[in-house]
Structure formats: structure tokens, C-alpha cells
Design a protein around this motif. Structure first.
Motif: not given
Length: 717
Positions: A318-328, A368-375, A448-454
């Protein structure tokens, strides 16, 4: 696969071909001539001869054919008493002498029927020790080829100084495979083709279902990986001999292809550059090995990372997904800059407006994308859920649990937001992921790939999500059915169809989005107008946009229907009609009902009733999303119960068919398949099941010591 392979482009310059036909191709299982195969081969050679190719044939089969004939002759001439005695094997050299005569007579007859001349050339190993012989051989063949004559070579086993044709593998050549390789070098051929009884070189015995066809042989990679099966059922060598001959020829500068002599037109397909059989080339390690290693290595790395992802706790995922949403969200400006560059390049390249519309990240989309990741992050953890619990016997409990599929390959066009949705779904479901986006979204996908994988911690590894950047890597990835578990193509009908036809890996997706909206005579027409306009105008390029409007015949002369047509036209929608609607509305007739416009256009047709609408949808639809607007409950029930589509709606826009709108958090695509997942595919569509059995020392022992209860147990939440 029959696709043209860019690594085989050199075949366009081939003129002189040495073709070796194995005994297993020339003869049937009973030793008799395979006349149909041989006739088809001769027809191919005649066609190549006509096209200007110089073809040199090396044909095995004489010994096997001679043995079959001599055995028959011996049987006919034997008394009953002779047949009771131990049978002595017939001398191989005599078999060669008799068989060669018969074989050449057959070739001569077949080629004569095709108005082609052939010539017999018998050689022995010792002949090639003589430089004058080799010079004369080259001159003779050159003369024959200039006269459009097909030279047919075979080793002269009848007078060979070997102990026996099947026992001695010493010398300059040792069988017809090595003879063909030697002739290809001596006669300066452009290509050597070795026809066998299998499709090419496999990683193990072809009969083993785990064996994979190797399309390009790389000595450094494959020589230690391949396990050979038995030698040829009739000939001297088998695949081991063919590979040895092919490697020798290839590394001396003659490209070689090993392929099946059973498949019609295989030789022609090889020369067209199609990915048929196994290619041997001295430069293969430069332009193929890196791709293969990269593709396989990427898939294996994704699998290893996915196992580490599954091993961590639900809270950590869950924390990984929330970190991705914040990074986006934090990198919104960087994402917009790269996306605007892609859109500008697409406009300058003259891409269609529908593609550019899908490519652009509209205002508010990144949030909207970041929020969908948080969902997704806040959803119940889907991994390891107990779906069913059963007591098999006292102290023996079986659980059916949810489990990740493994490694997913997603190929998508245009939409960069798809990368975010798919990546977040993969992480939530514990899967490894390989992504290949369209070249038009190259910069958007890369950032987007760079931001997510980091944002993925090192304990899991950024290789969990691999980004494929070259289109040439896709064919290699589609071969990896041992390390990739599911392919999901998102894009055009052409893309989906190509992928389905090019892989053994299961494919989930839809080829077309031909969505219908049926307006019944009982419909509330104000509601109908609102829904129709939304289904067509909200996002015309989407796969869930309305493409065909079906209208009950009783509505055609009403004011409300005329108003709907006027509103569609005023919004810029181009209308096409079926045979009935085109004449009634005076609009152009659609050339087909099976059309996905993906733009401001749609087809209208008149139907007699709901059952005619259902028949039309089944005949012309794509089983994606279809909708009825009606107030008559009997009509509604018939439509919802009988339309066989992934999503069927009543009084609601087709645009609701979407993973986020369905509450799935996001979707990897919409599936029209009937196996595994159907409709918008969210987290659950990326899961499979495992069985966990917990015992206390039980054994089966022919079921003597077990009393089965098979009792359902409550699932603990």
C-alpha cells in the motif's frame, strides 16, 4: 510465426541456393517414396528457377529407397525355407546403387513434367581432396546453372571408401548435411537451406512440450542449452548433424536455415524473409543475441521482483502505491512538458485527430491519475485471500486462495495514462510487468516509467516494471511463453489481431469496440437524447463510445427522433445509415455495419423490435458494450438477458464501461474474451488461484486410512 523478420533482410539479395533434402522428407515411414512431398518440392524449385534463382539440390534417400526395393525383391525370390533362416541385413552399398538409380529416375520424371531439366552429380569424400576436381566441379555447376538446369548431388555411397554409409563420420564430409555445407562453400552459395522433418531447431527434443523453437541460433547462447533427441529415423545424422553442418557453414560466411520439408511453400517463405525455421548467421550474436537476452532478462527480472513484492506485507505494498501517487503529482510539470512534446510531434507528423486526442493528458488528468492510484492503494489486499475453505478429512483442511498471475506484457497505443493505470494495478495484484507503449507517446511513457520505478523501494526493485522501447523487441517477447504469463494488447484492431496471431501466450483483450445503443419505442426520448449524445460525444475515440444507433421503426416519424438527429448533426457528428435508415433519412449508406469510427461519426439503422436489435448486435457487434433505452420492462429484460456482450446497460451511457467508473480503481483494458476475465479488467482479472492444503501427517494409501468429510468451513475475515 509467419511475419517478416527484419533480421532476415539479407535474403532479398540471395540468388544461389543450396538445398538439402533429408531422407525423412524424401521417404515415408514405411520407406517408400513420399511422392506428394517430393512433387510439391519440385514445383517450388521450378518456381524459383523461373524467378531467376540458381538452385543446387542435395538429396538423401537413395540408401533407404534401395533397401526397401531390395528387401521386396529378396522376399519375392525367397522360398519358404529361406524365410525361416535368420535374415542378414542387406549391404548398404548395394542399397545405395539401386536406390540412387530409382531416386534420380523419379526426379527426372517429376522435373520433366514441369519442363525443367536436372543433372545427377555423385561425389565421394576423396574427390574433394583433389584441387583439380574441385575446380572442374565448380565449372560444371556454373555451366549447368547458366542453362537453367538443376544439379542434384548425392554422396556416391556405392563406391565410397567408408566402411559403411552409416558407420564412418571421418573425412572432409561425413553425411549429406556436411556435403551440402561443403558445396555451399565451394560453389559460393548465398544461402543453404536444410529441410528436415521438424520445424527447425528446438531447445530440446521436439516431442517434449517444454521445448521451444529457436528462431535464430546464437552459438554462444545455445550450444550449451540445447538437448538433442534421437537421430533421424532413417538418415545418417538427425538434428545434431544438421546443426554441426549449419554452424560450420554460417561461421564460414554462408547463412543457413533449417526448416521443415513437410510444410508446403516453406522454401518460398524463407526467401521472402518470413520467420520460418531456425536461422544460422555469422553476425547473429551482434543483431539478435542482445535482443533475446534483453527480452528474456527483462521478463525474468520482472518475475523475480514480483516475488519480492508478494513477500512483503500488505501495508508495505500500500505504501508503494501511495508513494507513486505522490510522485506523480509532485512531478506534474515534468510530465506535462514531455507530453506536450509528444503531442506537438504527433501533430507535425500528421497523425489523426483521434490519436492525438488519446495522446494528450488533458487538464486535471494527472491529479485524476494520482487519485486513482490512491483508490487502488486503499482497496482490500487482493493477494492471498481465502476464497473457499474445505475440510477434506479430520485434520486435513484445503484452502483456495487468490494469487498473482506472474508476469504481464501490456502493449498499448497512444494513451500514456494507461501506463500509470496498468503499473498500479500490477503492483496491487503482485504481478511483474513489461510495458510497450506507442512510439507517439515515447517521451510521456519514459518520464512516467521513470517516476514510478524510482518510487519502488530497492527491496522490491525497479525492474518489477520494465519499459520496452523498441518495436523490434516485441516478437522476441511474444516467444517467451515460459516466462510471460499473459499478454494484454490495448489499441487498434490490427494491433490486437497481430498479437493474437503471433504468440502462444494467452491474450486478453478486445479487437473492436463496436458499441450499440438501441432506442426502443417505449423509451423516454428526453432521456434517450441525453444518453445518445453522451455516448457519442463525451470521448469519441474511446472504445466504449457509441458507434451504431439502432432505432425502433415506430420512432422514425416522430418529432423527438428528428430532434435527436438534428442535435447529432449540430455537434458535428457525421451520420451513415444502414439500408433502411439511409433511404429514410437521406444519409450516405455505411459500407459495413462492423465499423469502429473512433471519431465524430456513427451508423444509424432502423429495426422492427428489440429482438431484431438483439440479432443485429450479435451479427455485427464486437461483444464489448451495448445499451437499451426503454421503459417497457419486458423489452428491457429480453435485451439484458439475451445480448451476449461483456457489458449490457439499461438507460445509461456506454461510456460507463470503465474500470474506474465501475469502482475497480483502474483497468488494464476491457476484455471481450469469455475465459478468465470479461469486461473492464481490474485487480481481480490479474489474479489466479492456488490451493493450500494443511494436514497433520495424513497419507493416501489407496484411500484406506482417510475418511473424507468434504465439509465447507467458514472463511475467517
Amino acid at each position: 510465426m509467419g511475419d517478416v523478420d527484419s533480421s532476415r533482410a539479407f535474403l532479398n539479395n540471395v540468388k544461389r541456393i543450396v538445398l538439402k533434402v533429408g531422407t525423412a522428407v524424401v521417404t515415408r515411414n514405411d520407406g517408400r517414396i513420399a511422392l506428394g512431398r517430393l512433387g510439391a518440392l519440385c514445383e517450388q524449385l521450378k518456381e524459383l528457377n523461373t524467378q531467376g534463382y540458381e538452385v543446387i539440390l542435395v538429396s538423401s534417400g537413395a540408401v533407404g529407397l534401395g533397401r526397401q526395393r531390395l528387401r521386396y525383391r529378396k522376399l519375392v525370390n525367397s522360398s519358404f525355407a529361406d524365410l525361416q533362416k535368420p535374415q542378414v541385413e542387406i549391404d548398404g552399398k548395394a542399397c545405395a546403387a539401386v536406390g540412387q538409380n530409382s531416386l534420380m529416375a523419379l526426379y527426372d520424371t517429376l522435373f520433366s513434367q514441369l519442363d525443367v531439366s536436372s543433372a545427377q552429380l555423385l561425389v565421394t569424400d576423396s574427390d574433394f581432396r583433389d584441387k583439380d576436381f574441385r575446380r572442374q566441379l565448380s565449372d560444371t555447376v556454373k555451366s549447368l546453372l547458366s542453362l537453367k538446369v538443376i544439379p542434384i548431388f548425392n554422396e556416391n555411397d556405392a563406391v565410397s571408401t567408408r566402411r559403411a554409409p552409416y558407420e564412418d563420420s571421418s573425412g572432409i564430409f561425413w553425411d549429406n548435411d556436411s556435403l551440402a555445407a561443403l558445396l555451399a562453400l565451394e560453389l559460393k552459395a548465398d544461402l543453404l537451406v536444410l529441410l528436415s522433418d521438424v520445424e527447425g531447431l528446438y531447445s530440446g527434443p521436439p516431442s517434449d512440450p517444454r521445448s521451444k523453437l529457436i528462431h535464430t541460433y546464437i552459438k554462444e547462447k545455445h550450444q550449451t542449452e540445447i538437448t538433442f533427441g534421437d537421430k533421424s529415423r532413417v538418415g545418417r545424422g538427425g538434428m545434431t548433424a544438421k546443426v554441426k553442418a549449419a554452424v560450420n557453414a554460417a561461421y564460414a560466411g554462408i547463412p543457413v536455415v533449417i526448416t521443415s520439408g513437410y510444410a508446403p511453400e516453406n522454401l518460398s517463405k524463407v526467401l521472402q524473409g518470413q520467420c520460418i525455421g531456425t536461422l544460422f548467421h555469422q553476425d547473429a550474436h551482434l543483431w539478435t543475441s542482445v535482443k533475446e537476452v534483453d527480452a528474456r532478462g527483462m521478463a525474468i527480472a520482472a518475475r523475480e521482483s514480483s516475488r519480492r513484492l508478494q513477500a512483503i506485507t500488505s501495508e508495505e505494498r500500500k505504501k508503494i502505491l501511495l508513494a507513486i501517487a505522490d510522485a506523480i503529482e509532485a512531478n506534474a510539470r515534468r510530465i506535462n512538458v514531455e507530453n506536450e512534446a509528444d503531442v506537438s510531434a504527433a501533430q507535425q507528423a500528421g497523425y489523426e485527430k483521434s490519436l492525438i486526442s488519446r495522446l494528450a493528458l488533458k487538464p486535471g488528468k494527472i491529479t485524476s491519475l494520482a487519485n486513482s492510484v490512491r483508490v487502488l492503494a486503499n482497496m482490500e489486499d487482493p493477494i492471498g485471500r481465502v476464497l473457499k475453505k474445505t475440510e477434506l478429512a479430520d485434520g486435513l483442511v484445503l484452502e483456495k486462495t487468490s494469487s498473482p498471475l506472474g508476469v504481464l506484457l501490456i502493449v498499448f497505443e497512444s494513451r500514456p495514462e494507461a501506463l500509470v493505470q496498468i503499473a498500479s494495478l500490477a503492483i496491487r495484484s503482485g504481478n511483474g510487468l513489461l510495458l510497450k507503449g506507442g512510439k507517439e507517446a515515447k517521451r510521456s511513457n519514459a518520464i512516467l516509467h521513470k517516476i514510478i520505478t524510482e518510487a519502488i523501494p530497492e527491496s522490491v526493485g525497479g525492474k518489477l516494471i520494465g519499459l520496452v522501447t523498441s518495436r523490434e523487441e516485441i516478437p522476441d517477447l511474444l516467444k517467451l511463453d515460459d516466462v510471460i504469463d499473459l499478454v494484454i494488447p490495448r489499441g487498434s484492431n490490427k494491433l490486437v489481431s497481430q498479437i493474437k496471431n503471433s504468440t502462444k501466450i494467452p491474450v486478453l483483450g478486445h479487437a473492436d469496440g463496436i458499441c450499440h445503443l438501441y432506442v426502443d419505442k417505449s423509451a423516454n426520448m428526453d432521456m434517450a437524447k441525453k444518453i445518445v449524445l453522451d455516448a457519442k460525444l463525451d470521448y469519441p475515440a474511446a472504445c466504449n463510445a457509441m458507434e451504431t444507433l439502432l432505432v425502433h421503426k415506430d420512432l422514425m416519424r416522430t418529432t423527438q427522433f428528428n430532434d435527436l438527429i438534428v442535435d447529432l448533426r449540430s455537434e458535428g457528428v457525421i451520420l451513415y445509415g444502414g439500408p433502411r435508415a439511409s433511404s429514410l433519412l437521406n444519409i450516405p449508406e455505411a459500407h459495413s455495419f462492423h465499423l469502429e469510427y473512433s471519431s465524430l461519426a456513427c451508423t444509424i439503422e432502423v429495426v422492427d423490435d428489440v429482438y431484431a436489435a438483439i440479432d443485429h448486435i450479435h451479427q455485427h457487434g464486437s461483444a464489448h458494450t451495448d445499451c437499451i433505452i426503454a421503459e417497457d420492462q419486458e423489452v428491457v429484460d429480453a435485451f439484458l438477458g439475451q445480448v451476449d456482450s461483456a457489458a449490457v446497460f439499461h438507460n445509461a451511457s456506454t461510456r460507463f464501461c470503465d474500470g474506474a467508473r465501475f469502482g475497480l480503481g483502474a483497468e488494464v483494458g476491457i476484455s471481450t474474451s469469455r475465459i478468465h476475465a470479461r469486461g473492464p479488467v481490474g485487480v481481480e482479472g490479474l489474479l489466479t488461484t492456488r490451493w493450500i492444503l494443511r494436514g497433520s501427517g495424513q497419507v493416501v494409501n489407496s484411500d484406506k486410512g482417510v475418511t473424507y468429510t468434504h465439509k465447507d468451513l467458514p472463511i475467517e475475515l
